[in-house]
Design an enzyme around this catalytic site. Structure first.
Site, PDB file in Angstrom:
ATOM      1  N   ALA A  12       0.811  -1.226   0.000  1.00 16.30           N
ATOM      2  CA  ALA A  12       0.000   0.000   0.000  1.00 16.30           C
ATOM      3  C   ALA A  12       0.838   1.267   0.000  1.00 16.30           C
ATOM      4  O   ALA A  12       0.325   2.354  -0.248  1.00 16.30           O
ATOM      5  CB  ALA A  12      -0.914   0.000   1.224  1.00 16.30           C
ATOM      6  N   ARG A  17       9.994   7.685  -2.638  1.00 14.17           N
ATOM      7  CA  ARG A  17      11.340   7.837  -3.220  1.00 14.17           C
ATOM      8  C   ARG A  17      11.388   7.500  -4.705  1.00 14.17           C
ATOM      9  O   ARG A  17      12.368   7.794  -5.384  1.00 14.17           O
ATOM     10  CB  ARG A  17      12.340   6.969  -2.420  1.00 14.17           C
ATOM     11  CG  ARG A  17      12.604   7.504  -1.027  1.00 14.17           C
ATOM     12  CD  ARG A  17      13.180   6.442  -0.092  1.00 14.17           C
ATOM     13  NE  ARG A  17      12.136   5.570   0.464  1.00 14.17           N
ATOM     14  CZ  ARG A  17      12.358   4.585   1.336  1.00 14.17           C
ATOM     15  NH1 ARG A  17      13.591   4.333   1.742  1.00 14.17           N
ATOM     16  NH2 ARG A  17      11.363   3.846   1.791  1.00 14.17           N
ATOM     17  N   GLY A 102       5.822  -5.896  -0.265  1.00 15.71           N
ATOM     18  CA  GLY A 102       5.511  -6.077  -1.694  1.00 15.71           C
ATOM     19  C   GLY A 102       6.575  -5.539  -2.614  1.00 15.71           C
ATOM     20  O   GLY A 102       6.413  -5.571  -3.835  1.00 15.71           O
TER      21      GLY A 102
END
Ligand code: UD1
Ligand code: CA
Length: 454
Positions: A12, A17, A102
């Site tokens: 999520a 960056r 993830g």
């Protein structure tokens, strides 16, 4: 134990960056979105349940992975990794949780299995997968006490100089017991840190202080748990993934002349003694037989290439190239092209939704669309199947052994019979019977000066 494990994949985060409008986990590493690698590695384990926490770009992420056997959970505000896990409250049915970030495209199922077995053997409440990378980068540092027990994870931005010297860092993968203690601990996290976020990493200290059993095991290959937070890390991961795939193929007997400039997606299959030249991209589950020569500068997507095929400087999409066929330079096989065996498709030839059978030759400057071309048909330079009348597409049938002279327009629907010959420069609008010579062009007139005067 795997049957009572629920995997929670954290996808999520804003990926600040990356400086991107797109969700970080959808950025591509060697052709695939980052999250696809994580889902692949995680779902390879026969766990009882897979949850994916989505937030930033949730809609696009759900859409991309709608076919996967996972449940999506929404984290409306991205308040940190701890907050992300707490969103799964009430959704988890397993006795244990496997938490996986993830953004680890190089992850393998072996790494995850190792942590699960370790957690199991130790009977731990919380097990962390750590690593010792060449450069600790921005990873959280894992602090152990004098007897080696993990006591705390400190994020780089919150670390003291002394803590920054710690070489063992957090991979972000954990195995934890699904109990009341966990959810209470998550609820009690506070965001009093450099990033103002609810850090999942604070669980380690929380569990340690409560006398819970916390362990950590080091990943043997830190590369496999490398996180991608920036575009530079994306490029590093991309290169590693390409080289990993190239090594695997070379071990299986494929020659890759320059692995650094060859782009082969993970699910591509290639037979032995095939040679891949630089600038070749193979994607979309393409399969290639043995003893082929592909490249240089060739794109092949979602296609099936059989044995002994040569393809140079060409683009092949959703097509089939049968044994012994040569393609290129500068050919374009589009969706539904099915060519060969032993066919020859040459310079500047485009083929779409067309079956070109054994021994067909189309060497130069040609478009063959919606066509069925029989065995040993010779297609002269500049042949065009006029398949579109502005409203609908029509089919061209050219039967075995026909000879199509150069610069012929074939206006579909039309059938050219076996061994028929079409004179160069013809426009064919009617069926041509077997063996006939068809001429569909104006007769040449040579006018002499004298005639002109008369
Ligand atoms: C995190 C760890 C760090 C570890 C590193 C390993 C924390 C606080 N830090 O840092 O110790 O070394 O991973 O790669 O956990 N995410 C959400 N919701 C959020 C925030 C993040 O789902 O609100 C997801 C992200 O999409 C990402 C994962 O959690 O996939 C990790 O978040 P990220 O911001 O990349 O954490 P790191 O700074 O890399
Ligand atoms: Ca990260």
């Amino acid at each position: 134990m795997k049957d009572d494990l629920t995997a929670i994949i954290l996808a999520a985060g804003k990926g600040t960056r990356m400086k991107s409008k797109r969700a970080k986990v959808l950025h591509r590493v060697n052709g695939w979105p980052i999250l696809r690698y994580v889902l692949r590695a995680t779902t390879e384990l026969a766990l009882s349940e897979f949850l994916v926490v989505v937030g930033d770009g949730a809609q696009a992420v759900r859409k991309e992975f709608s076919e996967w056997p996972v449940e999506f959970i929404e984290q409306r505000e991205q308040l940190g990794t701890g907050h992300a896990v707490s969103q799964a409250y009430g959704h988890v049915s397993g006795d244990f949780l496997l938490i996986v970030p993830g953004d680890l495209p190089l992850l393998t199922s072996q790494v995850l299995s190792r942590l699960i077995s370790h957690h199991n053997e130790q009977g731990a409440d919380l097990a962390v997968l750590s690593m010792v990378p060449a450069i600790p980068a921005a990873y959280g540092r894992l602090k152990r006490d004098a007897s080696g027990h993990p006591v705390k994870i400190v994020e780089e931005r919150d670390a003291t100089d002394e803590e920054l010297d710690i070489v063992e860092v957090n991979s972000g993968i954990y195995c934890v017991r699904n109990d009341e203690f966990l959810w209470l601990a998550l609820r009690s996290l506070d965001a009093g840190n450099a990033q103002g976020e609810y850090y999942l990493t604070d669980l380690v200290e929380h569990y340690h202080c409560a006398g819970k059993h916390v362990t950590a095991i080091k990943a043997t290959d830190p590369q496999q748990v490398m996180g991608v937070n920036s575009r530079s890390e994306l490029a590093v991961a991309d290169r590693s993934m390409r080289l990993r795939k190239a090594r695997e193929l070379m071990a299986g007997g494929v020659t890759i002349v320059d692995p650094e400039s060859t782009y082969i997606e993970l699910d591509v299959v290639i037979g032995s003694d095939t040679v891949i030249l630089p600038g070749t991209h193979l994607s979309g589950g393409t399969t290639v037989g043995s003893n082929c020569r592909l490249g240089p500068e060739t794109w092949i997507d979602a296609s099936k290439v059989e044995d002994d095929v040569g393809i140079r400087y060409s683009v092949i999409e959703s097509a089939r190239v049968r044994t012994g066929t040569t393609i290129g330079p500068y050919s374009h096989l589009r969706r539904g092209a099915d060519v060969g065996p032993v066919a020859r498709i040459g310079n500047f030839v485009e083929v779409k939704a067309a079956r070109l059978r054994r021994g067909v030759k189309a060497g130069h400057l040609t478009y063959l669309g919606d066509s069925d071309v029989g065995e040993n048909v010779n297609i002269g330079a500049g042949t065009i199947t006029c398949n579109y009348d502005g409203k609908a597409k029509h089919r061209t049938v050219i039967k075995d052994g026909a000879f199509i002279g150069s610069n012929t327009s074939i206006v579909a629907p039309v059938t050219i019979g076996e061994r028929a010959i079409i004179g160069a420069g013809s426009t064919i609008t009617e069926d041509v019977p077997s063996g006939a010579l068809a001429l569909g062009r104006a007769r040449q007139v040579n006018k002499h000066k004298k005639e002109e005067v008369e």
